[in-house]
Motif scaffolding. Structure first.
Motif, PDB file in Angstrom:
ATOM      1  N   GLU A  90       0.835  -1.195   0.000  1.00 19.40           N
ATOM      2  CA  GLU A  90       0.000   0.000   0.000  1.00 19.40           C
ATOM      3  C   GLU A  90       0.872   1.247   0.000  1.00 19.40           C
ATOM      4  O   GLU A  90       1.896   1.312   0.687  1.00 19.40           O
ATOM      5  CB  GLU A  90      -0.920   0.009   1.232  1.00 19.40           C
ATOM      6  CG  GLU A  90      -1.896   1.178   1.223  1.00 19.40           C
ATOM      7  CD  GLU A  90      -2.906   1.139   2.359  1.00 19.40           C
ATOM      8  OE1 GLU A  90      -3.678   2.106   2.492  1.00 19.40           O
ATOM      9  OE2 GLU A  90      -2.924   0.140   3.117  1.00 19.40           O
ATOM     10  N   LEU A  91       0.475   2.223  -0.790  1.00 19.90           N
ATOM     11  CA  LEU A  91       1.177   3.509  -0.866  1.00 19.90           C
ATOM     12  C   LEU A  91       0.272   4.596  -0.304  1.00 19.90           C
ATOM     13  O   LEU A  91      -0.946   4.570  -0.508  1.00 19.90           O
ATOM     14  CB  LEU A  91       1.547   3.828  -2.317  1.00 19.90           C
ATOM     15  CG  LEU A  91       2.461   2.806  -3.004  1.00 19.90           C
ATOM     16  CD1 LEU A  91       2.695   3.197  -4.456  1.00 19.90           C
ATOM     17  CD2 LEU A  91       3.783   2.668  -2.267  1.00 19.90           C
ATOM     18  N   HIS A  92       0.865   5.535   0.390  1.00 19.56           N
ATOM     19  CA  HIS A  92       0.077   6.544   1.099  1.00 19.56           C
ATOM     20  C   HIS A  92       0.391   7.947   0.585  1.00 19.56           C
ATOM     21  O   HIS A  92       1.447   8.202   0.017  1.00 19.56           O
ATOM     22  CB  HIS A  92       0.366   6.479   2.600  1.00 19.56           C
ATOM     23  CG  HIS A  92      -0.034   5.189   3.241  1.00 19.56           C
ATOM     24  ND1 HIS A  92      -1.287   4.954   3.741  1.00 19.56           N
ATOM     25  CD2 HIS A  92       0.672   4.039   3.442  1.00 19.56           C
ATOM     26  CE1 HIS A  92      -1.356   3.731   4.239  1.00 19.56           C
ATOM     27  NE2 HIS A  92      -0.174   3.145   4.064  1.00 19.56           N
ATOM     28  N   GLY A  93      -0.534   8.865   0.838  1.00 20.30           N
ATOM     29  CA  GLY A  93      -0.277  10.276   0.617  1.00 20.30           C
ATOM     30  C   GLY A  93      -0.648  10.797  -0.761  1.00 20.30           C
ATOM     31  O   GLY A  93      -0.467  10.116  -1.768  1.00 20.30           O
ATOM     32  N   GLY A  98      -1.759  15.292   2.738  1.00 26.26           N
ATOM     33  CA  GLY A  98      -2.691  14.421   3.443  1.00 26.26           C
ATOM     34  C   GLY A  98      -2.692  12.998   2.922  1.00 26.26           C
ATOM     35  O   GLY A  98      -2.130  12.698   1.868  1.00 26.26           O
ATOM     36  N   ASP A  99      -3.345  12.107   3.692  1.00 27.77           N
ATOM     37  CA  ASP A  99      -3.521  10.717   3.273  1.00 27.77           C
ATOM     38  C   ASP A  99      -4.924  10.288   3.702  1.00 27.77           C
ATOM     39  O   ASP A  99      -5.193  10.143   4.890  1.00 27.77           O
ATOM     40  CB  ASP A  99      -2.458   9.808   3.901  1.00 27.77           C
ATOM     41  CG  ASP A  99      -2.665   8.350   3.504  1.00 27.77           C
ATOM     42  OD1 ASP A  99      -2.870   8.104   2.299  1.00 27.77           O
ATOM     43  OD2 ASP A  99      -2.624   7.474   4.385  1.00 27.77           O
ATOM     44  N   ASP A 100      -5.812  10.116   2.745  1.00 27.41           N
ATOM     45  CA  ASP A 100      -7.206   9.820   3.027  1.00 27.41           C
ATOM     46  C   ASP A 100      -7.414   8.313   3.162  1.00 27.41           C
ATOM     47  O   ASP A 100      -7.263   7.578   2.178  1.00 27.41           O
ATOM     48  CB  ASP A 100      -8.079  10.369   1.890  1.00 27.41           C
ATOM     49  CG  ASP A 100      -9.555  10.289   2.202  1.00 27.41           C
ATOM     50  OD1 ASP A 100      -9.921   9.666   3.219  1.00 27.41           O
ATOM     51  OD2 ASP A 100     -10.351  10.844   1.430  1.00 27.41           O
ATOM     52  N   PRO A 101      -7.779   7.814   4.359  1.00 29.17           N
ATOM     53  CA  PRO A 101      -7.975   6.373   4.534  1.00 29.17           C
ATOM     54  C   PRO A 101      -9.248   5.840   3.885  1.00 29.17           C
ATOM     55  O   PRO A 101      -9.452   4.631   3.823  1.00 29.17           O
ATOM     56  CB  PRO A 101      -8.035   6.213   6.060  1.00 29.17           C
ATOM     57  CG  PRO A 101      -8.482   7.539   6.568  1.00 29.17           C
ATOM     58  CD  PRO A 101      -7.915   8.556   5.625  1.00 29.17           C
ATOM     59  N   ALA A 102     -10.114   6.732   3.374  1.00 30.73           N
ATOM     60  CA  ALA A 102     -11.332   6.291   2.697  1.00 30.73           C
ATOM     61  C   ALA A 102     -11.055   5.824   1.269  1.00 30.73           C
ATOM     62  O   ALA A 102     -11.919   5.232   0.622  1.00 30.73           O
ATOM     63  CB  ALA A 102     -12.374   7.414   2.673  1.00 30.73           C
ATOM     64  N   PRO A 139     -11.204  15.295  -1.017  1.00 28.99           N
ATOM     65  CA  PRO A 139     -10.456  15.561  -2.249  1.00 28.99           C
ATOM     66  C   PRO A 139      -9.068  14.916  -2.261  1.00 28.99           C
ATOM     67  O   PRO A 139      -8.605  14.452  -3.302  1.00 28.99           O
ATOM     68  CB  PRO A 139     -10.355  17.094  -2.271  1.00 28.99           C
ATOM     69  CG  PRO A 139     -11.552  17.559  -1.519  1.00 28.99           C
ATOM     70  CD  PRO A 139     -11.768  16.537  -0.436  1.00 28.99           C
ATOM     71  N   GLY A 140      -8.422  14.875  -1.089  1.00 29.16           N
ATOM     72  CA  GLY A 140      -7.105  14.253  -1.016  1.00 29.16           C
ATOM     73  C   GLY A 140      -7.109  12.797  -1.428  1.00 29.16           C
ATOM     74  O   GLY A 140      -6.112  12.286  -1.950  1.00 29.16           O
ATOM     75  N   HIS A 176     -14.113  23.212   0.636  1.00 27.71           N
ATOM     76  CA  HIS A 176     -13.003  24.157   0.765  1.00 27.71           C
ATOM     77  C   HIS A 176     -11.731  23.609   0.118  1.00 27.71           C
ATOM     78  O   HIS A 176     -10.917  24.370  -0.423  1.00 27.71           O
ATOM     79  CB  HIS A 176     -12.733  24.445   2.245  1.00 27.71           C
ATOM     80  CG  HIS A 176     -13.742  25.361   2.873  1.00 27.71           C
ATOM     81  ND1 HIS A 176     -13.851  25.554   4.238  1.00 27.71           N
ATOM     82  CD2 HIS A 176     -14.716  26.133   2.325  1.00 27.71           C
ATOM     83  CE1 HIS A 176     -14.818  26.405   4.489  1.00 27.71           C
ATOM     84  NE2 HIS A 176     -15.354  26.771   3.348  1.00 27.71           N
ATOM     85  N   GLN A 177     -11.576  22.278   0.175  1.00 25.46           N
ATOM     86  CA  GLN A 177     -10.379  21.645  -0.369  1.00 25.46           C
ATOM     87  C   GLN A 177     -10.490  21.348  -1.865  1.00 25.46           C
ATOM     88  O   GLN A 177      -9.554  20.848  -2.471  1.00 25.46           O
ATOM     89  CB  GLN A 177     -10.085  20.349   0.387  1.00 25.46           C
ATOM     90  CG  GLN A 177      -9.721  20.571   1.852  1.00 25.46           C
ATOM     91  CD  GLN A 177      -9.621  19.253   2.616  1.00 25.46           C
ATOM     92  OE1 GLN A 177      -9.603  18.178   2.020  1.00 25.46           O
ATOM     93  NE2 GLN A 177      -9.560  19.333   3.937  1.00 25.46           N
TER      94      GLN A 177
END
Length: 326
Positions: A90-93, A98-102, A139-140, A176-177
């Motif tokens: 798994e790759l993050h960010g 940010g890093d969205d866990p959804a 959005p992230g 906002h994002q």
């Protein structure tokens, strides 16, 4: 695992099955206590239970299929990835802070072939659902997905996406994002990618949140999944000012796999084990892997320009209709 965790989570229309299973257990227990052989009767009842399950799950209404698609034990993106991949990292960010866990994703191998896999991730319980925002990305999350897809394109790795969300998060913070911009950017860029893209609706495919990772050469869908422009509850609240009319909206929206196949929205329906994917997750994963490999084999034979043109034409055909004058 505790006894409570093993207890099945029954949907309303599954109650006759539970009652029959309870009856079989009672007969078996009484027979053991009294030393009576009732194996013949039990076999008949078990055959009847299998037949009843088949009858129920082949005649589900759209609103009942929605319940199956939302089942808390339905296999998730990470479940399928771990079941079908040889290797997985798994790759993050999103590289924007940010890093969205959804929305999860990473690199792996499918039968030895390097691929990038990503998708929406719901939680298993209340605590996990809160942590993953009930599978509704910010959005992230979509920017992370696009980063991974660009990585796949750079290194010529096919992209496999798994759709399972009520929709993108629509809170003020998400706006906002730049929620709309993030999804729109993904839609545009996915049309331009050179590598094969296969999208699979594994549970609930809702609105722009699903489309944000849903532009591909092939759109697959599990039999009891749903794919819709808005949830039936939201549609009913908008049209009739009454969320209680969601079952009526579910019929009108044509959210189920067979309707979407007829309309030309999806390309292939993946059969589920009787009782839904959650009743036999490994069997569902085996089906998914086989179908993904078959489609990848076909798509790998095409050139990048051929795939891009086919992708464009596929989406241009959606929603086209002919008006007949009377």
């Amino acid at each position: 695992m505790t006894t409570t965790e093993r207890k099945p989570l029954l949907l309303d229309f599954e109650k006759p099955l539970a009652e029959l299973a309870t009856r079989i257990d009672q007969i078996r227990q009484l027979a053991e206590e009294n030393g009576v052989d009732v194996s013949g009767q039990i076999r008949q009842l078990e055959a009847r239970a299998m037949q009843l399950r088949e009858e129920i799950f082949t005649s589900l209404s759209p609103s009942q299929r929605l319940q199956v698609a939302r089942h808390p034990r339905r296999p998730s993106t990470l479940d399928y990835i771990q079941a079908i991949s040889d290797e997985w990292m798994e790759l993050h960010g999103d590289r924007c802070g940010g890093d969205d866990p959804a929305l999860v994703g990473g690199v792996g191998r499918l039968s030895g072939q390097p691929v990038v896999m990503l998708g929406h991730q719901k939680g298993r319980d209340t605590k996990d659902n809160i942590a993953r925002n009930f599978g509704m990305p910010y959005p992230g999350g979509y920017r992370k997905a696009m980063r991974l897809m660009e990585h796949a394109n750079k290194f010529s790795m096919p992209i496999l996406t798994f759709i399972d969300t009520p929709g993108a998060w629509s809170g003020v913070e998400a706006e906002h994002q730049g929620q709309g911009e993030a999804i729109a950017y993904n839609l545009r860029e996915m049309f331009c990618l050179d590598v094969p893209i296969i999208c699979t609706v594994i549970g609930e495919g809702g609105s722009g949140g699903a489309l944000g990772i849903g532009v591909g050469d092939r759109l697959l869908m599990f039999e009891h999944s749903v794919y819709t422009v808005a949830t039936p509850e939201a549609c009913a609240a908008i049209l009739w000012k009454d969320a209680g009319k969601a079952p009526q909206a579910a019929v009108a929206l044509k959210i189920i796999s067979h309707d979407l196949k007829k309309l030309g929205i999806i390309d292939q329906i993946l059969p589920e084990p009787t009782g839904g994917a959650h009743s036999d997750p490994l069997k569902a994963a085996t089906t998914l892997k086989q179908v993904l490999l078959e489609n990848l084999d076909e798509l790998n034979r095409l050139t990048a320009p051929e795939r891009r043109q086919m992708r464009y034409e596929k989406f241009r055909k959606i929603g086209v209709f002919t008006e007949v004058a009377h």
